[in-house]
Design a protein around this motif. Structure first.
Motif, PDB file in Angstrom:
ATOM      1  N   ASP A 137       0.846  -1.193   0.000  1.00 44.05           N
ATOM      2  CA  ASP A 137       0.000   0.000   0.000  1.00 44.05           C
ATOM      3  C   ASP A 137       0.881   1.244   0.000  1.00 44.05           C
ATOM      4  O   ASP A 137       1.795   1.371   0.810  1.00 44.05           O
ATOM      5  CB  ASP A 137      -0.911  -0.017   1.234  1.00 44.05           C
ATOM      6  N   ARG A 138       0.612   2.172  -0.920  1.00 48.35           N
ATOM      7  CA  ARG A 138       1.448   3.372  -1.064  1.00 48.35           C
ATOM      8  C   ARG A 138       1.407   4.278   0.157  1.00 48.35           C
ATOM      9  O   ARG A 138       2.412   4.879   0.513  1.00 48.35           O
ATOM     10  CB  ARG A 138       1.007   4.174  -2.286  1.00 48.35           C
ATOM     11  N   THR A 139       0.253   4.390   0.775  1.00 48.87           N
ATOM     12  CA  THR A 139       0.135   5.334   1.895  1.00 48.87           C
ATOM     13  C   THR A 139       0.555   4.735   3.230  1.00 48.87           C
ATOM     14  O   THR A 139       1.195   5.405   4.031  1.00 48.87           O
ATOM     15  CB  THR A 139      -1.312   5.862   2.013  1.00 48.87           C
ATOM     16  N   THR A 140       0.208   3.476   3.462  1.00 46.40           N
ATOM     17  CA  THR A 140       0.500   2.877   4.772  1.00 46.40           C
ATOM     18  C   THR A 140       1.712   1.951   4.749  1.00 46.40           C
ATOM     19  O   THR A 140       2.249   1.642   5.809  1.00 46.40           O
ATOM     20  CB  THR A 140      -0.706   2.068   5.275  1.00 46.40           C
ATOM     21  N   GLY A 141       2.112   1.487   3.571  1.00 49.35           N
ATOM     22  CA  GLY A 141       3.220   0.551   3.473  1.00 49.35           C
ATOM     23  C   GLY A 141       2.860  -0.879   3.839  1.00 49.35           C
ATOM     24  O   GLY A 141       3.712  -1.761   3.857  1.00 49.35           O
ATOM     25  N   VAL A 142       1.576  -1.123   4.114  1.00 41.08           N
ATOM     26  CA  VAL A 142       1.108  -2.453   4.504  1.00 41.08           C
ATOM     27  C   VAL A 142       1.067  -3.363   3.271  1.00 41.08           C
ATOM     28  O   VAL A 142       0.639  -2.942   2.191  1.00 41.08           O
ATOM     29  CB  VAL A 142      -0.299  -2.365   5.142  1.00 41.08           C
ATOM     30  N   ASP A 143       1.528  -4.602   3.431  1.00 39.69           N
ATOM     31  CA  ASP A 143       1.454  -5.575   2.349  1.00 39.69           C
ATOM     32  C   ASP A 143       0.003  -5.998   2.145  1.00 39.69           C
ATOM     33  O   ASP A 143      -0.710  -6.299   3.106  1.00 39.69           O
ATOM     34  CB  ASP A 143       2.307  -6.808   2.658  1.00 39.69           C
ATOM     35  N   ARG A 144      -0.425  -6.016   0.898  1.00 35.60           N
ATOM     36  CA  ARG A 144      -1.798  -6.375   0.549  1.00 35.60           C
ATOM     37  C   ARG A 144      -1.774  -7.476  -0.501  1.00 35.60           C
ATOM     38  O   ARG A 144      -0.776  -7.667  -1.194  1.00 35.60           O
ATOM     39  CB  ARG A 144      -2.540  -5.166  -0.003  1.00 35.60           C
ATOM     40  N   SER A 145      -2.916  -8.157  -0.644  1.00 35.58           N
ATOM     41  CA  SER A 145      -3.052  -9.176  -1.685  1.00 35.58           C
ATOM     42  C   SER A 145      -4.509  -9.319  -2.074  1.00 35.58           C
ATOM     43  O   SER A 145      -5.406  -8.964  -1.294  1.00 35.58           O
ATOM     44  CB  SER A 145      -2.499 -10.519  -1.206  1.00 35.58           C
ATOM     45  N   THR A 146      -4.752  -9.809  -3.271  1.00 35.79           N
ATOM     46  CA  THR A 146      -6.103 -10.059  -3.742  1.00 35.79           C
ATOM     47  C   THR A 146      -6.083 -11.236  -4.726  1.00 35.79           C
ATOM     48  O   THR A 146      -5.135 -11.366  -5.506  1.00 35.79           O
ATOM     49  CB  THR A 146      -6.709  -8.803  -4.415  1.00 35.79           C
ATOM     50  N   PRO A 147      -7.114 -12.084  -4.669  1.00 37.92           N
ATOM     51  CA  PRO A 147      -7.179 -13.183  -5.633  1.00 37.92           C
ATOM     52  C   PRO A 147      -7.689 -12.691  -6.985  1.00 37.92           C
ATOM     53  O   PRO A 147      -8.584 -11.844  -7.056  1.00 37.92           O
ATOM     54  CB  PRO A 147      -8.176 -14.148  -4.990  1.00 37.92           C
ATOM     55  N   ILE A 148      -7.113 -13.210  -8.050  1.00 41.34           N
ATOM     56  CA  ILE A 148      -7.508 -12.866  -9.422  1.00 41.34           C
ATOM     57  C   ILE A 148      -7.609 -14.153 -10.219  1.00 41.34           C
ATOM     58  O   ILE A 148      -6.765 -15.043 -10.089  1.00 41.34           O
ATOM     59  CB  ILE A 148      -6.493 -11.914 -10.073  1.00 41.34           C
ATOM     60  N   ILE A 149      -8.634 -14.233 -11.068  1.00 41.96           N
ATOM     61  CA  ILE A 149      -8.763 -15.365 -11.976  1.00 41.96           C
ATOM     62  C   ILE A 149      -8.093 -14.978 -13.290  1.00 41.96           C
ATOM     63  O   ILE A 149      -8.526 -14.045 -13.960  1.00 41.96           O
ATOM     64  CB  ILE A 149     -10.237 -15.741 -12.225  1.00 41.96           C
ATOM     65  N   GLN A 150      -7.003 -15.659 -13.633  1.00 37.06           N
ATOM     66  CA  GLN A 150      -6.291 -15.460 -14.896  1.00 37.06           C
ATOM     67  C   GLN A 150      -7.026 -16.302 -15.951  1.00 37.06           C
ATOM     68  O   GLN A 150      -6.924 -17.520 -15.949  1.00 37.06           O
ATOM     69  CB  GLN A 150      -4.841 -15.917 -14.756  1.00 37.06           C
ATOM     70  N   VAL A 151      -7.797 -15.648 -16.823  1.00 36.35           N
ATOM     71  CA  VAL A 151      -8.680 -16.342 -17.766  1.00 36.35           C
ATOM     72  C   VAL A 151      -7.902 -16.811 -18.990  1.00 36.35           C
ATOM     73  O   VAL A 151      -7.207 -16.032 -19.636  1.00 36.35           O
ATOM     74  CB  VAL A 151      -9.846 -15.422 -18.187  1.00 36.35           C
ATOM     75  N   ASP A 152      -8.053 -18.109 -19.298  1.00 32.66           N
ATOM     76  CA  ASP A 152      -7.479 -18.699 -20.501  1.00 32.66           C
ATOM     77  C   ASP A 152      -8.528 -18.903 -21.581  1.00 32.66           C
ATOM     78  O   ASP A 152      -8.222 -18.906 -22.762  1.00 32.66           O
ATOM     79  CB  ASP A 152      -6.841 -20.056 -20.184  1.00 32.66           C
ATOM     80  N   ARG A 153      -9.775 -19.100 -21.149  1.00 29.73           N
ATOM     81  CA  ARG A 153     -10.857 -19.404 -22.088  1.00 29.73           C
ATOM     82  C   ARG A 153     -12.089 -18.598 -21.713  1.00 29.73           C
ATOM     83  O   ARG A 153     -12.469 -18.539 -20.545  1.00 29.73           O
ATOM     84  CB  ARG A 153     -11.166 -20.894 -22.022  1.00 29.73           C
ATOM     85  N   LEU A 154     -12.707 -17.977 -22.714  1.00 27.33           N
ATOM     86  CA  LEU A 154     -13.895 -17.151 -22.527  1.00 27.33           C
ATOM     87  C   LEU A 154     -15.003 -17.673 -23.419  1.00 27.33           C
ATOM     88  O   LEU A 154     -14.780 -17.935 -24.602  1.00 27.33           O
ATOM     89  CB  LEU A 154     -13.571 -15.695 -22.884  1.00 27.33           C
ATOM     90  N   GLU A 155     -16.200 -17.819 -22.847  1.00 30.96           N
ATOM     91  CA  GLU A 155     -17.369 -18.210 -23.630  1.00 30.96           C
ATOM     92  C   GLU A 155     -18.451 -17.163 -23.450  1.00 30.96           C
ATOM     93  O   GLU A 155     -18.804 -16.816 -22.328  1.00 30.96           O
ATOM     94  CB  GLU A 155     -17.892 -19.576 -23.180  1.00 30.96           C
TER      95      GLU A 155
END
Length: 121
Positions: free
Chosen positions: A82-100
């Motif tokens: 985090d730019r303001t607090t310096g706290v380490d952050r994380s978030t889950p993301i789905i890396q899409v290989d196939r779209l229907e």
């Protein structure tokens, strides 16, 4: 043996956020609302999606808020400080290989299913 495969079907939460890089690569970010199979289905589960290449271009051209889509990909965890607090952050993301693209323009009429694989292009 390891396995990291995610399959989701849901409605897009907003119009695509598309970025074109000088290298020629294309990145698209979407949010996806997926209903959970429960009796009291009050709130959907929300997922952040990341698409690259031709799949990202297809999403940019054909996917809009409310559209029913199916995706297949893998789960990745994005880390940053985090730019303001310096706290380490994380978030889950789905890396899409196939779209229907599912449904039709109205999503009420039977329509064709269009499939797009990042590996096919």
């Amino acid at each position: 043996m390891s396995l990291n495969v995610v399959n989701l079907v849901g409605r897009v939460g907003g119009d695509p956020d598309v970025k074109y890089f000088e290298s020629g690569k294309v990145k698209c970010k979407l949010t996806l609302a997926v209903d959970r199979r429960t009796r009291n289905n009050d709130q959907p589960d929300w997922f952040n999606l990341e698409l690259w290449g031709k799949t990202a271009e297809v999403a940019a051209n054909y996917v809009r808020k409310g559209k029913l889509i199916g995706v297949q990909g893998s789960l990745k965890i994005e880390h940053w400080s985090d730019r303001t607090t310096g706290v380490d952050r994380s978030t889950p993301i789905i890396q899409v290989d196939r779209l229907e693209l599912l449904g039709s323009k109205r999503d009420n009429e039977p329509g064709s299913v269009n499939q797009f694989n990042d590996t096919e292009f």
